[in-house]
Design a protein around this motif. Structure first.
Motif, PDB file in Angstrom:
ATOM      1  N   SER A 148     -21.942  66.727 -15.084  1.00  0.00           N
ATOM      2  CA  SER A 148     -21.246  67.727 -14.301  1.00  0.00           C
ATOM      3  C   SER A 148     -22.047  69.302 -14.250  1.00  0.00           C
ATOM      4  O   SER A 148     -21.245  69.597 -13.725  1.00  0.00           O
ATOM      5  CB  SER A 148     -20.028  67.398 -14.474  1.00  0.00           C
ATOM      6  OG  SER A 148     -19.639  66.362 -14.055  1.00  0.00           O
ATOM      7  N   LYS A 149     -22.106  69.482 -15.894  1.00  0.00           N
ATOM      8  CA  LYS A 149     -22.048  71.262 -15.852  1.00  0.00           C
ATOM      9  C   LYS A 149     -23.644  71.024 -15.321  1.00  0.00           C
ATOM     10  O   LYS A 149     -23.909  72.480 -14.079  1.00  0.00           O
ATOM     11  CB  LYS A 149     -22.876  71.040 -17.376  1.00  0.00           C
ATOM     12  CG  LYS A 149     -22.669  72.222 -17.586  1.00  0.00           C
ATOM     13  CD  LYS A 149     -23.020  72.577 -19.290  1.00  0.00           C
ATOM     14  CE  LYS A 149     -23.385  74.286 -19.406  1.00  0.00           C
ATOM     15  NZ  LYS A 149     -24.497  75.479 -19.071  1.00  0.00           N
ATOM     16  N   THR A 150     -24.872  70.044 -15.234  1.00  0.00           N
ATOM     17  CA  THR A 150     -25.635  70.621 -14.112  1.00  0.00           C
ATOM     18  C   THR A 150     -25.451  70.560 -12.588  1.00  0.00           C
ATOM     19  O   THR A 150     -25.817  71.712 -12.346  1.00  0.00           O
ATOM     20  CB  THR A 150     -27.080  69.858 -14.867  1.00  0.00           C
ATOM     21  OG1 THR A 150     -27.136  69.640 -15.843  1.00  0.00           O
ATOM     22  CG2 THR A 150     -28.099  69.771 -13.749  1.00  0.00           C
ATOM     23  N   ARG A 151     -24.628  70.167 -11.965  1.00  0.00           N
ATOM     24  CA  ARG A 151     -24.148  70.000 -10.667  1.00  0.00           C
ATOM     25  C   ARG A 151     -23.220  71.317 -10.633  1.00  0.00           C
ATOM     26  O   ARG A 151     -23.907  71.850  -9.298  1.00  0.00           O
ATOM     27  CB  ARG A 151     -23.176  68.804 -11.073  1.00  0.00           C
ATOM     28  CG  ARG A 151     -23.517  67.436 -10.278  1.00  0.00           C
ATOM     29  CD  ARG A 151     -22.708  66.390 -10.209  1.00  0.00           C
ATOM     30  NE  ARG A 151     -23.808  64.744 -10.940  1.00  0.00           N
ATOM     31  CZ  ARG A 151     -23.407  63.963 -10.208  1.00  0.00           C
ATOM     32  NH1 ARG A 151     -23.678  64.150  -8.749  1.00  0.00           N
ATOM     33  NH2 ARG A 151     -24.202  63.174 -10.215  1.00  0.00           N
ATOM     34  N   LEU A 152     -22.716  71.530 -11.624  1.00  0.00           N
ATOM     35  CA  LEU A 152     -22.004  72.831 -11.048  1.00  0.00           C
ATOM     36  C   LEU A 152     -22.702  74.101 -11.067  1.00  0.00           C
ATOM     37  O   LEU A 152     -23.032  75.067 -10.291  1.00  0.00           O
ATOM     38  CB  LEU A 152     -20.768  73.299 -12.243  1.00  0.00           C
ATOM     39  CG  LEU A 152     -19.566  72.137 -12.181  1.00  0.00           C
ATOM     40  CD1 LEU A 152     -18.988  72.754 -13.226  1.00  0.00           C
ATOM     41  CD2 LEU A 152     -18.891  72.923 -10.934  1.00  0.00           C
ATOM     42  N   ASP A 153     -23.884  73.980 -12.398  1.00  0.00           N
ATOM     43  CA  ASP A 153     -25.394  75.296 -12.612  1.00  0.00           C
ATOM     44  C   ASP A 153     -26.269  75.318 -11.054  1.00  0.00           C
ATOM     45  O   ASP A 153     -26.998  76.374 -10.440  1.00  0.00           O
ATOM     46  CB  ASP A 153     -25.732  75.130 -14.151  1.00  0.00           C
ATOM     47  CG  ASP A 153     -24.550  75.188 -14.939  1.00  0.00           C
ATOM     48  OD1 ASP A 153     -23.476  75.620 -14.995  1.00  0.00           O
ATOM     49  OD2 ASP A 153     -25.572  74.859 -15.875  1.00  0.00           O
ATOM     50  N   LEU A 154     -26.236  73.872 -10.908  1.00  0.00           N
ATOM     51  CA  LEU A 154     -27.158  74.132  -9.654  1.00  0.00           C
ATOM     52  C   LEU A 154     -26.456  74.810  -8.137  1.00  0.00           C
ATOM     53  O   LEU A 154     -26.786  75.300  -7.641  1.00  0.00           O
ATOM     54  CB  LEU A 154     -27.127  72.828  -9.257  1.00  0.00           C
ATOM     55  CG  LEU A 154     -28.596  71.717 -10.059  1.00  0.00           C
ATOM     56  CD1 LEU A 154     -28.409  70.220  -9.883  1.00  0.00           C
ATOM     57  CD2 LEU A 154     -29.765  73.025 -10.113  1.00  0.00           C
ATOM     58  N   ILE A 155     -25.101  74.786  -8.035  1.00  0.00           N
ATOM     59  CA  ILE A 155     -24.115  75.042  -7.392  1.00  0.00           C
ATOM     60  C   ILE A 155     -24.136  76.704  -6.563  1.00  0.00           C
ATOM     61  O   ILE A 155     -24.368  77.238  -6.570  1.00  0.00           O
ATOM     62  CB  ILE A 155     -22.637  74.070  -7.254  1.00  0.00           C
ATOM     63  CG1 ILE A 155     -22.592  73.148  -6.548  1.00  0.00           C
ATOM     64  CG2 ILE A 155     -21.602  75.326  -6.602  1.00  0.00           C
ATOM     65  CD1 ILE A 155     -20.962  72.560  -7.152  1.00  0.00           C
ATOM     66  N   ASP A 156     -24.149  77.142  -9.049  1.00  0.00           N
ATOM     67  CA  ASP A 156     -24.046  78.466  -8.735  1.00  0.00           C
ATOM     68  C   ASP A 156     -25.207  78.975  -8.190  1.00  0.00           C
ATOM     69  O   ASP A 156     -25.763  80.106  -8.574  1.00  0.00           O
ATOM     70  CB  ASP A 156     -24.122  78.047 -10.468  1.00  0.00           C
ATOM     71  CG  ASP A 156     -22.558  78.782 -10.420  1.00  0.00           C
ATOM     72  OD1 ASP A 156     -21.624  78.714 -10.377  1.00  0.00           O
ATOM     73  OD2 ASP A 156     -22.370  78.181 -12.218  1.00  0.00           O
ATOM     74  N   LYS A 157     -25.941  78.361  -8.179  1.00  0.00           N
ATOM     75  CA  LYS A 157     -27.666  79.036  -7.993  1.00  0.00           C
ATOM     76  C   LYS A 157     -28.026  78.635  -6.040  1.00  0.00           C
ATOM     77  O   LYS A 157     -28.346  78.949  -5.995  1.00  0.00           O
ATOM     78  CB  LYS A 157     -29.070  78.598  -8.442  1.00  0.00           C
ATOM     79  CG  LYS A 157     -28.863  78.279 -10.550  1.00  0.00           C
ATOM     80  CD  LYS A 157     -30.140  77.060 -10.257  1.00  0.00           C
ATOM     81  CE  LYS A 157     -30.049  77.687 -11.838  1.00  0.00           C
ATOM     82  NZ  LYS A 157     -31.444  79.441 -11.907  1.00  0.00           N
ATOM     83  N   GLY A 158     -27.128  78.331  -5.569  1.00  0.00           N
ATOM     84  CA  GLY A 158     -26.737  77.908  -4.158  1.00  0.00           C
ATOM     85  C   GLY A 158     -27.250  76.615  -4.142  1.00  0.00           C
ATOM     86  O   GLY A 158     -27.489  76.428  -2.311  1.00  0.00           O
ATOM     87  N   HIS A 159     -27.528  75.557  -3.880  1.00  0.00           N
ATOM     88  CA  HIS A 159     -27.565  74.505  -3.745  1.00  0.00           C
ATOM     89  C   HIS A 159     -26.188  73.855  -3.447  1.00  0.00           C
ATOM     90  O   HIS A 159     -24.914  74.075  -3.910  1.00  0.00           O
ATOM     91  CB  HIS A 159     -28.497  73.476  -5.106  1.00  0.00           C
ATOM     92  CG  HIS A 159     -29.396  73.534  -5.563  1.00  0.00           C
ATOM     93  ND1 HIS A 159     -30.935  74.257  -4.711  1.00  0.00           N
ATOM     94  CD2 HIS A 159     -29.968  74.330  -6.210  1.00  0.00           C
ATOM     95  CE1 HIS A 159     -31.808  74.599  -5.697  1.00  0.00           C
ATOM     96  NE2 HIS A 159     -31.621  75.473  -6.645  1.00  0.00           N
TER      97      HIS A 159
END
Length: 532
Positions: free
Chosen positions: A482-493
């Motif tokens: 879940s953390k990786t998902r959230l971090d990717l969202i923060d990058k604009g994905h």
């Protein structure tokens, strides 16, 4: 999950090891069919055709005699990799003006007007003619037996079949053949295909001409004509496969081979060329920074694919430019490690269905082989009395007059299906593929990096969690945190969850030190690697 007593505790199974020969496919019955041919002193090319024909029977959601094929082959006699383009062409009546005059804004995704000439059978014939030691009659025997006597439906195929029930009901012949008892067959039930068995026997007796110039061709063309299709007897009678020179790139001392256009194989090579400009040892596997980099590289390579790749007989495809290391460097410099790229390219979002198999024999001849009818059950069209599902590959064509992949009579469509092969020190090292439409290049790159950069074995490399980027969405498998998902969202994905979209992998590695065969098979499919 079970607690494995050794090796990777998260792996689903061990690597398969064998000294003499190996087959890896998405169906155990097809793997056994290929092994049966090897143990009857057939070579890898004979076994590949036997396995492919068996898959056309036991995995009808994905492949069949009405589809196309491509193969990369390494023969010990010639000491080189060669490619076989077994894809069919658009009917001679298939013009852009015809579709526009009928009110279409795009080529239909399914149905009789999505049909292109089937290339599989001629591709099998060419494989046997050039490199095989057995006859059509011999290598088709396992497929004929399963079609006549029946076979039990496997778990994944049963689920896919259920999802296609409504689609199959659109065509009365498809309903009759593929919805026995007026419903999809259930897991474990026996399924017989007497019409397809008859067709296979005709090919076994009469060779490829029985399919392209005999009664089978008449049945297909007559059905097409009576039901408003464009495919004609002449399209079938004049069809030919093409032996081609593969394209390749060097990735850190490994020669990675792909089929040239009209396939998307060049996309894999362009992605690898871009990735060479980054030190991947600094990245943790499937970390946010690693996934971000791969997604961005994928966007750039696919944008080029969608703009350039077409049938080189009709369009000038800038292959050398796309494969140059200088071009890869310039493209990789567009990547921002903190922010996702936008508006790189629309993507075609081609969610095709395919089977992939690979075979290595005792002499270390190697075949990387892929078959497809494109979508689930292809066009959904089954000509009377044949049992053959016709592919819907025409859906890949564009009606845009300025698009390189615009529809034209006799033109091969843009193709998603791509086998892969890797040589090390000029010897076959890895033969593998990842089936699944647009997933194939991005899946192949993920698997190859797992092997070459992260030291995974041939089984682990194909089973760890993957991503799939389509349009502006990235699907991640559930193992990714879940953390990786959230971090990717923060990058604009834009991150989504999905199932059954991450492809299906099969692979064989030839140990360069011991010459032993190592096989891996994707748990996302029903298949296995098996050897002797």
């Amino acid at each position: 999950m079970a607690d494995r007593p050794t090796g990777n505790p998260h792996s689903t199974r061990s690597v398969v090891h064998a000294p003499s020969g190996m087959v890896a496919t998405s169906q155990p019955l097809a793997s056994i069919a290929g092994l049966r041919i090897l143990q009857q002193n057939g070579n890898a090319f004979d076994a590949a055709v036997a396995a492919a024909a068996t898959l056309a029977v036991v995995e009808p959601t994905m492949t069949g005699l009405g589809g196309d094929m491509f193969a990369l082959m390494y023969s010990q006699k010639d000491k080189k990799v060669e490619g076989l383009n077994g894809s069919g062409r658009a009917p001679k009546k298939a013009t852009r003006d015809y579709f526009l005059s009928q009110g279409f804004k795009k080529v239909p995704d399914t149905g009789i007007l999505s049909v292109t000439t089937p290339g599989i059978v001629d591709g099998w014939a060419e494989t046997l003619k050039k490199h095989g030691t057995m006859t059509f009659s011999q290598v088709l025997q396992p497929a004929i037996e399963y079609a006549e006597k029946g076979f039990p439906i496997s778990e994944v195929i049963a689920a896919q079949w259920r999802r296609c029930e409504f689609f199959l009901r659109r065509n009365k012949e498809a309903t009759s053949v593929y919805l026995p008892n007026n419903r999809p067959p259930r897991e474990g039930e026996m399924f017989k295909q007497p019409q397809l068995a008859k067709t296979l026997r005709e090919i076994a007796d009469g060779g490829r001409d029985a399919f392209y110039k005999g009664e089978i061709a008449r049945r297909i063309s007559d059905y097409s004509e009576k039901n408003g299709g464009l495919l004609s007897y002449d399209d079938l009678a004049t069809h030919t496969s093409t032996w081609v020179s593969p394209i390749k790139t060097d990735y850190k001392g490994h020669h990675v081979y792909q089929m040239p256009p009209n396939t998307q194989g060049i996309t894999v090579l362009e992605m690898l060329n871009m990735l060479e400009n980054f030190d991947l040892s600094n990245f943790e596997h499937n970390s946010v920074d690693y996934l971000h980099l791969l997604i961005e590289v994928k966007k750039l390579a696919y944008a080029d694919r969608d703009y350039y790749v077409s049938d080189p007989k009709f369009t000038d495809v800038p292959v050398n430019h796309m494969l140059s290391k200088e071009y890869a460097l310039s493209r990789s410099q567009l990547i921002n490690h903190s922010k996702a790229l936008e508006n790189v390219g629309p993507g075609l979002n081609l969610k095709g269905d395919t089977v992939y198999l690979t075979v290595v024999d005792k002499d270390r001849n190697v075949v990387s082989f892929i078959n497809s009818i494109f979508g689930d059950f292809g066009s959904g069209i089954v000509p009377n009395g044949t049992g053959i599902i016709l592919q819907n590959r025409g859906a890949s064509f564009s009606l845009d007059k300025n698009h390189p992949n615009r529809i034209e009579p006799g033109k091969r469509p843009f193709h998603t299906i791509i086998p892969s092969m890797v040589l090390k020190d000029d010897k076959p090292y890895i033969s593998f593929g990842v089936m699944g439409g647009d997933m194939q290049p991005q899946g192949q790159v993920q698997v190859l990096l797992n092997l070459l950069e992260f030291g995974m074995n041939i089984q682990e490399a194909g089973e760890v969690a993957r991503f799939r980027h389509d349009y502006n969405e990235t699907a991640l498998e559930s193992e990714i945190s879940s953390k990786t998902r959230l971090d990717l969202i923060d990058k604009g994905h834009k991150i989504i969850s999905s199932v059954d979209v991450f492809g299906g992998y099969q692979g064989i590695l030839i140990d360069p030190t011991t010459n032993m065969l190592q096989g891996g098979s994707d748990p996302r499919k029903d298949g296995c690697a098996i050897g002797y």
